[in-house]
Design an enzyme around this catalytic site. Structure first.
Site, PDB file in Angstrom:
ATOM      1  N   ARG A  59       0.801  -1.236   0.000  1.00  0.00           N
ATOM      2  CA  ARG A  59       0.000   0.000   0.000  1.00  0.00           C
ATOM      3  C   ARG A  59       0.823   1.269   0.000  1.00  0.00           C
ATOM      4  O   ARG A  59       0.595   2.178  -0.795  1.00  0.00           O
ATOM      5  CB  ARG A  59      -0.850   0.061   1.272  1.00  0.00           C
ATOM      6  CG  ARG A  59      -2.128  -0.669   1.215  1.00  0.00           C
ATOM      7  CD  ARG A  59      -2.519  -1.048   2.637  1.00  0.00           C
ATOM      8  NE  ARG A  59      -1.774  -2.253   2.949  1.00  0.00           N
ATOM      9  CZ  ARG A  59      -2.249  -3.451   2.715  1.00  0.00           C
ATOM     10  NH1 ARG A  59      -3.452  -3.602   2.250  1.00  0.00           N
ATOM     11  NH2 ARG A  59      -1.519  -4.517   2.947  1.00  0.00           N
ATOM     12  N   THR A  60       1.754   1.346   0.955  1.00  0.00           N
ATOM     13  CA  THR A  60       2.450   2.617   1.161  1.00  0.00           C
ATOM     14  C   THR A  60       3.273   2.994  -0.067  1.00  0.00           C
ATOM     15  O   THR A  60       3.274   4.139  -0.508  1.00  0.00           O
ATOM     16  CB  THR A  60       3.328   2.538   2.425  1.00  0.00           C
ATOM     17  OG1 THR A  60       2.505   2.088   3.501  1.00  0.00           O
ATOM     18  CG2 THR A  60       3.924   3.884   2.781  1.00  0.00           C
ATOM     19  N   LYS A  72      25.162  -5.041  -2.919  1.00  0.00           N
ATOM     20  CA  LYS A  72      26.631  -5.099  -2.994  1.00  0.00           C
ATOM     21  C   LYS A  72      27.250  -4.416  -1.772  1.00  0.00           C
ATOM     22  O   LYS A  72      28.452  -4.195  -1.722  1.00  0.00           O
ATOM     23  CB  LYS A  72      27.137  -4.390  -4.250  1.00  0.00           C
ATOM     24  CG  LYS A  72      26.640  -4.989  -5.548  1.00  0.00           C
ATOM     25  CD  LYS A  72      27.220  -4.199  -6.718  1.00  0.00           C
ATOM     26  CE  LYS A  72      26.554  -4.577  -8.027  1.00  0.00           C
ATOM     27  NZ  LYS A  72      26.847  -3.602  -9.083  1.00  0.00           N
ATOM     28  N   ARG A 116      11.353   4.044   3.425  1.00  0.00           N
ATOM     29  CA  ARG A 116      10.930   3.001   4.374  1.00  0.00           C
ATOM     30  C   ARG A 116      12.163   2.167   4.681  1.00  0.00           C
ATOM     31  O   ARG A 116      12.872   1.722   3.775  1.00  0.00           O
ATOM     32  CB  ARG A 116       9.842   2.117   3.789  1.00  0.00           C
ATOM     33  CG  ARG A 116       9.606   0.885   4.657  1.00  0.00           C
ATOM     34  CD  ARG A 116       8.342   0.163   4.327  1.00  0.00           C
ATOM     35  NE  ARG A 116       7.176   0.896   4.787  1.00  0.00           N
ATOM     36  CZ  ARG A 116       5.967   0.328   4.931  1.00  0.00           C
ATOM     37  NH1 ARG A 116       5.789  -0.940   4.654  1.00  0.00           N
ATOM     38  NH2 ARG A 116       4.948   1.048   5.348  1.00  0.00           N
ATOM     39  N   HIS A 174       5.353   6.025  11.572  1.00  0.00           N
ATOM     40  CA  HIS A 174       4.781   5.935  10.230  1.00  0.00           C
ATOM     41  C   HIS A 174       3.795   7.107  10.110  1.00  0.00           C
ATOM     42  O   HIS A 174       2.581   6.915  10.086  1.00  0.00           O
ATOM     43  CB  HIS A 174       4.077   4.584  10.093  1.00  0.00           C
ATOM     44  CG  HIS A 174       3.703   4.196   8.698  1.00  0.00           C
ATOM     45  ND1 HIS A 174       3.853   5.032   7.605  1.00  0.00           N
ATOM     46  CD2 HIS A 174       3.165   3.040   8.218  1.00  0.00           C
ATOM     47  CE1 HIS A 174       3.420   4.394   6.525  1.00  0.00           C
ATOM     48  NE2 HIS A 174       2.999   3.193   6.870  1.00  0.00           N
TER      49      HIS A 174
END
Ligand code: NCD
Length: 306
Positions: free
Chosen positions: A56-57, A84, A106, A134
């Site tokens: 969703r986000t 890497k 995020r 959040h």
């Protein structure tokens, strides 16, 4: 507004209300339009930097930036030079060198967006950092409550479940308190964080006692992926004490609504018939998320009104 949105505490009541009002204006401006797009952020670049899984986000931020006509780069750690061993700092500086104006991040580590904000010149938006915060989820939840109930001041909100691992709960407690709502957290003692006494919220272990008194029930996902120990005896036991099923939903007041940030564990913290009921705002929350994130990007990037 501050330059970044790192946590719900970055917004005072005036700023938080401005975000909600701007989201409402954007929604009104786009309703009924064939082309759901505003030219506001044309020529600006927004990078979505996702180190943790999201449905969703991530899609919501992507859509929000696109609907404001920004150029959007979606970066996920998998498949990039992060595998890497490239650091967050070098990744961020690379993105900025390519001209990004805002970075939406995020990350699994609490505090990563704060770090990032100290390295880059553009705006940083926290889209979820570890178990910390959040803020845009809290904004879209507040927007949804205001839209459904017509107000936030004095609204009684129960937040139920895995508070310990929930950045959604933390941001919601702060923002709802800022906006004048009254929050009660309900969870087994093992799923409440240390220091909960200093949060601006009541605490209860008894879901059945609280339900008849609230206007909003926000269920939290049991975050199994963040659990390093056993926090409750079994899924069945959890659901029996803290799950929202039709029997429990029946004691809610007539106007009360049921929320969940998603993704849901149907049958665990919320029964399928409750999730799909008329009281449920779960799908609405997702839709509102786009308008609210458009408002945040618009206000942070200072786009002139179109
Ligand atoms: C939440 C998250 O990732 O913090 N989901 C979301 O953003 N809609 C809640 C969760 O994962 O349970």
């Amino acid at each position: 507004m501050k330059r970044h949105l790192l946590e719900a505490g970055d917004l005072d009541r005036v700023d938080a209300t401005l975000v909600l009002d701007t989201a409402a204006q954007i929604e009104a401006a786009l309703t009924g339009r064939e082309v759901k797009k505003l030219p506001t952020l044309r020529g600006r670049t927004v990078v979505n930097l996702f180190y943790e899984d999201s449905t969703r986000t991530r899609i919501s931020f992507e859509l929000a930036a696109k609907r404001l006509s920004a150029d959007v780069i979606n970066f996920s750690a998998k498949g990039s030079s992060v595998s890497k061993g490239e650091s967050l700092k070098d990744t961020a500086l690379t993105l900025e060198a390519m001209g990004s104006d805002a970075i939406v991040i995020r990350h699994g580590a609490s505090g990563a967006p704060h770090q990032l904000a100290s390295w880059v010149r553009g705006s940083v938006v926290n889209a979820g950092d570890g178990t910390h915060e959040h803020p845009t989820q809290a904004l879209l939840d507040a927007y949804t409550i205001r839209r459904r109930l017509g107000r936030l001041e004095g609204v009684r909100v129960a937040i139920v479940g895995d508070v310990l691992h929930s950045r959604v709960a933390r941001s919601n407690v702060v923002l709802l308190h800022t906006l004048g709502a009254e929050v009660t957290l309900i969870a087994p003692p093992t799923l409440l964080p240390v220091g909960i006494g200093s949060w601006p919220a009541e605490v209860s272990y008894d879901l059945d006692a609280v339900l008849p008194k609230v206007d909003v029930v926000m269920m939290l996902r049991v975050q199994a992926e963040r659990m390093t120990a056993s926090f409750f005896p079994s899924a069945r036991e959890y659901s029996r004490r803290y799950g929202l099923d039709a029997r429990r939903m029946a004691v809610l007041g007539d106007e009360a609504i049921v929320m969940h940030p998603g993704p849901m564990n149907r049958g665990m913290e919320i029964a399928a018939d409750v999730a799909d009921s008329v009281r449920s705002t779960i799908v609405e929350q997702v839709g509102n998320g786009v308008s609210v994130r458009m408002a945040v990007l618009y206000l942070l990037l200072g786009g002139a009104p179109s």
